[in-house]
Scaffold this motif. Sequence first.
Motif, PDB file in Angstrom:
ATOM      1  N   GLY A 182       1.458  -1.110  -0.183  1.00 19.74           N
ATOM      2  CA  GLY A 182      -0.159  -0.032   0.273  1.00 19.74           C
ATOM      3  C   GLY A 182       0.964   1.114  -0.070  1.00 19.74           C
ATOM      4  O   GLY A 182       0.689   2.020  -0.349  1.00 19.74           O
ATOM      5  N   ARG A 183       2.266   1.287  -0.167  1.00 18.92           N
ATOM      6  CA  ARG A 183       3.129   2.506   0.072  1.00 18.92           C
ATOM      7  C   ARG A 183       3.482   2.552  -1.251  1.00 18.92           C
ATOM      8  O   ARG A 183       4.128   1.824  -2.501  1.00 18.92           O
ATOM      9  CB  ARG A 183       4.455   1.741   0.542  1.00 18.92           C
ATOM     10  N   PRO A 184       4.233   3.494  -1.466  1.00 12.96           N
ATOM     11  CA  PRO A 184       3.622   4.294  -3.236  1.00 12.96           C
ATOM     12  C   PRO A 184       5.395   3.607  -3.058  1.00 12.96           C
ATOM     13  O   PRO A 184       5.844   3.304  -4.129  1.00 12.96           O
ATOM     14  CB  PRO A 184       4.066   5.609  -3.112  1.00 12.96           C
ATOM     15  N   ASP A 185       5.954   3.191  -1.758  1.00 12.17           N
ATOM     16  CA  ASP A 185       7.827   2.758  -2.634  1.00 12.17           C
ATOM     17  C   ASP A 185       7.517   1.000  -1.856  1.00 12.17           C
ATOM     18  O   ASP A 185       8.495   0.560  -1.425  1.00 12.17           O
ATOM     19  CB  ASP A 185       8.748   3.600  -1.308  1.00 12.17           C
ATOM     20  N   SER A 186       6.676   1.110  -2.294  1.00 11.78           N
ATOM     21  CA  SER A 186       6.728  -1.073  -2.542  1.00 11.78           C
ATOM     22  C   SER A 186       7.671  -1.211  -2.960  1.00 11.78           C
ATOM     23  O   SER A 186       7.748  -3.154  -2.466  1.00 11.78           O
ATOM     24  CB  SER A 186       5.151  -1.237  -2.188  1.00 11.78           C
ATOM     25  N   PHE A 187       8.092  -0.797  -4.453  1.00 10.22           N
ATOM     26  CA  PHE A 187       8.454  -1.286  -5.283  1.00 10.22           C
ATOM     27  C   PHE A 187      10.070  -1.414  -4.550  1.00 10.22           C
ATOM     28  O   PHE A 187      10.814  -2.246  -4.102  1.00 10.22           O
ATOM     29  CB  PHE A 187       9.162   0.216  -5.737  1.00 10.22           C
ATOM     30  N   ALA A 188      10.545  -1.413  -3.254  1.00 12.31           N
ATOM     31  CA  ALA A 188      11.843  -1.039  -2.448  1.00 12.31           C
ATOM     32  C   ALA A 188      11.400  -2.568  -1.654  1.00 12.31           C
ATOM     33  O   ALA A 188      12.482  -2.311  -0.730  1.00 12.31           O
ATOM     34  CB  ALA A 188      12.080   0.503  -1.736  1.00 12.31           C
ATOM     35  N   ARG A 189      10.716  -3.378  -1.568  1.00 12.91           N
ATOM     36  CA  ARG A 189      10.193  -4.079  -0.510  1.00 12.91           C
ATOM     37  C   ARG A 189      11.668  -5.099  -0.422  1.00 12.91           C
ATOM     38  O   ARG A 189      12.774  -6.160   0.282  1.00 12.91           O
ATOM     39  CB  ARG A 189       9.441  -4.624  -0.872  1.00 12.91           C
ATOM     40  N   TYR A 190      11.930  -5.848  -1.780  1.00 12.70           N
ATOM     41  CA  TYR A 190      12.654  -6.922  -1.675  1.00 12.70           C
ATOM     42  C   TYR A 190      14.440  -6.204  -1.358  1.00 12.70           C
ATOM     43  O   TYR A 190      15.197  -7.016  -1.460  1.00 12.70           O
ATOM     44  CB  TYR A 190      13.030  -6.717  -3.837  1.00 12.70           C
ATOM     45  N   SER A 191      14.695  -4.786  -1.597  1.00 17.09           N
ATOM     46  CA  SER A 191      16.304  -4.609  -1.164  1.00 17.09           C
ATOM     47  C   SER A 191      16.441  -5.102   0.361  1.00 17.09           C
ATOM     48  O   SER A 191      17.566  -4.955   0.209  1.00 17.09           O
ATOM     49  CB  SER A 191      15.854  -3.399  -1.605  1.00 17.09           C
ATOM     50  N   TYR A 192      14.992  -5.069   1.076  1.00 16.22           N
ATOM     51  CA  TYR A 192      15.899  -5.921   2.460  1.00 16.22           C
ATOM     52  C   TYR A 192      15.981  -6.919   2.582  1.00 16.22           C
ATOM     53  O   TYR A 192      15.973  -7.853   3.638  1.00 16.22           O
ATOM     54  CB  TYR A 192      14.091  -4.945   3.316  1.00 16.22           C
ATOM     55  N   VAL A 193      14.996  -7.904   1.597  1.00 18.49           N
ATOM     56  CA  VAL A 193      14.768  -8.946   1.839  1.00 18.49           C
ATOM     57  C   VAL A 193      16.069 -10.270   2.455  1.00 18.49           C
ATOM     58  O   VAL A 193      16.474 -11.041   3.339  1.00 18.49           O
ATOM     59  CB  VAL A 193      14.626 -10.223   1.071  1.00 18.49           C
ATOM     60  N   HIS A 194      17.266  -9.854   2.098  1.00 25.95           N
ATOM     61  CA  HIS A 194      18.692 -10.258   2.019  1.00 25.95           C
ATOM     62  C   HIS A 194      19.333  -9.436   2.744  1.00 25.95           C
ATOM     63  O   HIS A 194      20.706  -9.583   2.767  1.00 25.95           O
ATOM     64  CB  HIS A 194      19.327 -11.094   0.407  1.00 25.95           C
ATOM     65  N   ALA A 195      19.132  -7.932   3.174  1.00 24.27           N
ATOM     66  CA  ALA A 195      19.636  -7.151   4.024  1.00 24.27           C
ATOM     67  C   ALA A 195      20.548  -7.923   5.285  1.00 24.27           C
ATOM     68  O   ALA A 195      20.071  -8.217   5.946  1.00 24.27           O
ATOM     69  CB  ALA A 195      19.007  -5.828   3.977  1.00 24.27           C
ATOM     70  N   GLU A 196      21.415  -6.720   5.154  1.00 25.64           N
ATOM     71  CA  GLU A 196      22.330  -7.182   6.768  1.00 25.64           C
ATOM     72  C   GLU A 196      22.724  -5.816   7.221  1.00 25.64           C
ATOM     73  O   GLU A 196      22.826  -4.850   7.168  1.00 25.64           O
ATOM     74  CB  GLU A 196      23.993  -7.347   6.483  1.00 25.64           C
ATOM     75  N   VAL A 197      22.768  -6.129   8.803  1.00 23.25           N
ATOM     76  CA  VAL A 197      22.867  -4.690   9.828  1.00 23.25           C
ATOM     77  C   VAL A 197      24.223  -4.845  10.332  1.00 23.25           C
ATOM     78  O   VAL A 197      25.414  -5.930  10.589  1.00 23.25           O
ATOM     79  CB  VAL A 197      21.498  -5.138  11.155  1.00 23.25           C
TER      80      VAL A 197
END
Length: 255
Positions: A89-104
């Motif tokens: 529902g967010r206009p930046d929903s396209f960014a979701r995959y960028s966090y799938v394998h992200a590292e802290v």
Amino acid sequence: MHITSGDTPDDTLAAFTARAAADPGVAGLVLSGSRVHDGMPTVHSDYDLHVILRDQHASPIAELDWFRSAHLDLVVIPLAEFRTRGMPGRPDSFARYSYVHAEVLLDRLDGTIARILDEKRTLGETEARAAVDGWLDAYVNQTYRSLKSYRDGRPAMGHLDAAESVPYALEVLFALHRRVRPYNKYLQWELERQPLGEPRWEAGRLLPVLRRILADGDPPTQRALFTGIEEGARRAGHDRVLDSWGEDLMLLRQS
């Protein structure tokens, strides 16, 4: 605010992360992009870094939002916005995959950054069911439009609709497994390292099907893809969406 570029991307990242870690307004640092996908970085790869601030005015680093260089790409984002970025529902929903394998790389909030990140990595059960329903209906609609154009002697228009059906098909396939659809760059990487569970969805079989549909919209190839998607969707209990199409589904099933 100026960023000093080192001799290599590693040098630039190390210098910037040290600077950010010394800033009390920075709540966390999250690394994404090709650098967190084993085997994907090239000599041209930079570092994609998300800088999470305690609030929008917590640090002068806020001025660096969307900074880009050959070594470093930054997204500087307040904590409140980071919680929802990329979500449905967010206009930046396209960014979701960028966090799938992200590292802290830094979490000053006793694991809060990591917990927020974990919520983005996969689809929740309710979210996944709603996603499959929506994308499945869109996929059937686009495929039906394509095959109808082929039937009526408009192959060029059918080809265009077939090409548009491919993203919807991928959304369905990944959502059925409660996974976020990857960016195209990482599609083969995902299919090879985390298969979707059936031989027909392995990279060596699925990717040629998608390329054929994109190349010329071949109706038999479209119907073969639909058969597999329909079977998977019905097993997962999405009959309502499919059955709402009634006899129109016959066009998608013809041999």
